[in-house]
Scaffold this active site. Sequence first.
Site, PDB file in Angstrom:
ATOM      1  N   SER A 196      -9.131  10.609   8.384  1.00 30.18           N
ATOM      2  CA  SER A 196     -10.435  10.161   7.885  1.00 30.18           C
ATOM      3  C   SER A 196     -10.464   8.653   7.597  1.00 30.18           C
ATOM      4  O   SER A 196     -11.513   8.095   7.294  1.00 30.18           O
ATOM      5  CB  SER A 196     -10.833  10.945   6.630  1.00 30.18           C
ATOM      6  OG  SER A 196      -9.947  10.645   5.583  1.00 30.18           O
ATOM      7  N   ARG A 244     -13.011   3.591   9.609  1.00 38.81           N
ATOM      8  CA  ARG A 244     -13.230   2.205   9.141  1.00 38.81           C
ATOM      9  C   ARG A 244     -11.973   1.353   9.097  1.00 38.81           C
ATOM     10  O   ARG A 244     -12.072   0.134   9.025  1.00 38.81           O
ATOM     11  CB  ARG A 244     -13.888   2.226   7.752  1.00 38.81           C
ATOM     12  CG  ARG A 244     -13.016   2.829   6.687  1.00 38.81           C
ATOM     13  CD  ARG A 244     -13.762   3.213   5.432  1.00 38.81           C
ATOM     14  NE  ARG A 244     -12.858   3.813   4.467  1.00 38.81           N
ATOM     15  CZ  ARG A 244     -12.376   5.037   4.563  1.00 38.81           C
ATOM     16  NH1 ARG A 244     -12.699   5.812   5.572  1.00 38.81           N
ATOM     17  NH2 ARG A 244     -11.540   5.508   3.656  1.00 38.81           N
ATOM     18  N   ASP A 280       0.864  -1.186   0.000  1.00 39.33           N
ATOM     19  CA  ASP A 280       0.000   0.000   0.000  1.00 39.33           C
ATOM     20  C   ASP A 280       0.901   1.238   0.000  1.00 39.33           C
ATOM     21  O   ASP A 280       1.798   1.335   0.825  1.00 39.33           O
ATOM     22  CB  ASP A 280      -0.893   0.000   1.242  1.00 39.33           C
ATOM     23  CG  ASP A 280      -2.058   0.985   1.110  1.00 39.33           C
ATOM     24  OD1 ASP A 280      -3.201   0.578   1.356  1.00 39.33           O
ATOM     25  OD2 ASP A 280      -1.805   2.165   0.765  1.00 39.33           O
ATOM     26  N   CYS A 311     -10.493  25.178 -13.500  1.00 40.36           N
ATOM     27  CA  CYS A 311     -11.914  25.375 -13.793  1.00 40.36           C
ATOM     28  C   CYS A 311     -12.280  26.750 -13.251  1.00 40.36           C
ATOM     29  O   CYS A 311     -11.463  27.660 -13.290  1.00 40.36           O
ATOM     30  CB  CYS A 311     -12.750  24.244 -13.199  1.00 40.36           C
ATOM     31  SG  CYS A 311     -12.627  24.116 -11.410  1.00 40.36           S
ATOM     32  N   CYS A 319     -20.235  13.312  -9.428  1.00 43.56           N
ATOM     33  CA  CYS A 319     -18.902  12.788  -9.203  1.00 43.56           C
ATOM     34  C   CYS A 319     -18.360  13.176  -7.832  1.00 43.56           C
ATOM     35  O   CYS A 319     -17.215  12.904  -7.521  1.00 43.56           O
ATOM     36  CB  CYS A 319     -17.951  13.228 -10.303  1.00 43.56           C
ATOM     37  SG  CYS A 319     -17.931  14.989 -10.559  1.00 43.56           S
ATOM     38  N   LYS A 373       1.095   3.081   5.807  1.00 39.57           N
ATOM     39  CA  LYS A 373       0.199   2.014   6.254  1.00 39.57           C
ATOM     40  C   LYS A 373       0.871   0.643   6.269  1.00 39.57           C
ATOM     41  O   LYS A 373       0.685  -0.124   7.211  1.00 39.57           O
ATOM     42  CB  LYS A 373      -1.025   1.944   5.342  1.00 39.57           C
ATOM     43  CG  LYS A 373      -2.007   3.059   5.567  1.00 39.57           C
ATOM     44  CD  LYS A 373      -3.217   2.881   4.662  1.00 39.57           C
ATOM     45  CE  LYS A 373      -4.180   4.042   4.838  1.00 39.57           C
ATOM     46  NZ  LYS A 373      -5.300   3.964   3.913  1.00 39.57           N
TER      47      LYS A 373
END
Lengths: 82, 377
Positions: free
Chosen positions: B67, B71, B60, B334, B194, B84
């Site tokens: 954040s 989980r 990884d 943009c 998106c 990680k």
Amino acid sequence: MSHRVSVQFFGITREIIGASTLTLDLPQPGRVGELLNSLKAQYPALSGLRSLLVAVNGEYAEPEDPIQPNDEIALIPPVSGG
Amino acid sequence: MLLPAEYARYEKHLNLPEIGVEGQLKLKKARVLVVGAGGLGCPVLLYLTAAGVGTIGVIDPDTVSISNLQRQVLYTTEQVGKPKATVAVNSLKKINPEIRFNAYAYALDRANARTILEEYDLVVDCTDNFTVRYLVNDVCVMQEKPFIYGAIHRFEGQVAVLNAVLSTDDGVRRGPTYRCLFPEFPNQMEIPNCAETGVLGVLPGVIGTYQASETIKMITGIGRPLNEELLMVDLLAMSFQKIKVRRRLDAEAAAQRGWEEGNRVPAPQETPKSLTAVELAERLDQGEEIFLLDVRERPEYNICHLENAVLIPVNIIANNVKRIPTDRPVVVYCHHGIRSQYVVDYLQKEFGFSNITNLQGGIHAWARDVQPEMEVY
């Protein structure tokens, strides 16, 4: 006689349709590809999915496979999360 | 042979006739690579470590971020910012010091994939992006290696055992591959909305635990793995469905083609992901050749745009990737820098662009800080 089928949506297709299932009355028995095309006409964003697995009654289906009344159809797009 | 300490540790496996000493020895001899140490990778790693899989590789490129902790249950708040793969292995060693771990704190890519996968019997696909997912598929198919696929989306997950050897009455054949389920590399940019989707924290726990269970079944040869079935899990409805899937005749050819195409693979070098309007103006003043990519819509472009900017609106980017150069810096902009940031992330992650930077604050910031006479909207 109507040809009623249920369609279940997974992943991004659920967000495109705005529901997790739809019940559709088909004018006549058709094929998987035709059903997909009519859904794409109604929900153009579906056309953006290059890979979309369609299952009929729990089995992988090809566009030319037939759809019978009361079939359970599922639209399964790839998901990337991990 | 099992050591006395291992008899004690794996007592509850040894008590199961389906596993027993023989199964536990198979686990000990097994070499498993876990690709991705995120939401799915955490439970997979925890359970394979606890179960006594002898050699476990973890690959990884990411560091722990705050954040992730909602989980990714292997990490702690103190470990934020650390790689990680390394952090995971350090914690896993404490759970089971008998295991041999290999930590790879970088991305699986075309350059290293074949060499790394060569070292393992089985791969668990816990990645969070399609580039690596298709790469894992293609290399596993080429190396005739089974892999345990898992992927998640909001409240839904998918699990399958892919490219596995199946023994049937007609002889030996192989099960479906990822490309048999999803032949075409997805075109995410054509999907509306998106904005980043969330994920229920417990979902990867459920799906990753299923992957770990299928891995152990594959190694020990017990039960009926999801060999020709795609398991669909929906935690909101608490529904579980299995879809029957078959290997396509072109599975090998598709993997080979995918490998050879190889234009979606992350390049190793890192570039800063954004720069300010003033920084961009300075670089352009110095004569640096920069490809300016405007991802707004045509009417916005007609109001104002940077000199020589190329317009490719965000919704058609995916079909126009070939127009974006890889041999010089690319700056994407943009209106305010949100859409363009999405494009930068997308192009980096899905197509491996390493030369792409976002213009912070978009053309609005450029008009404010560099070119006050520019028309704004």
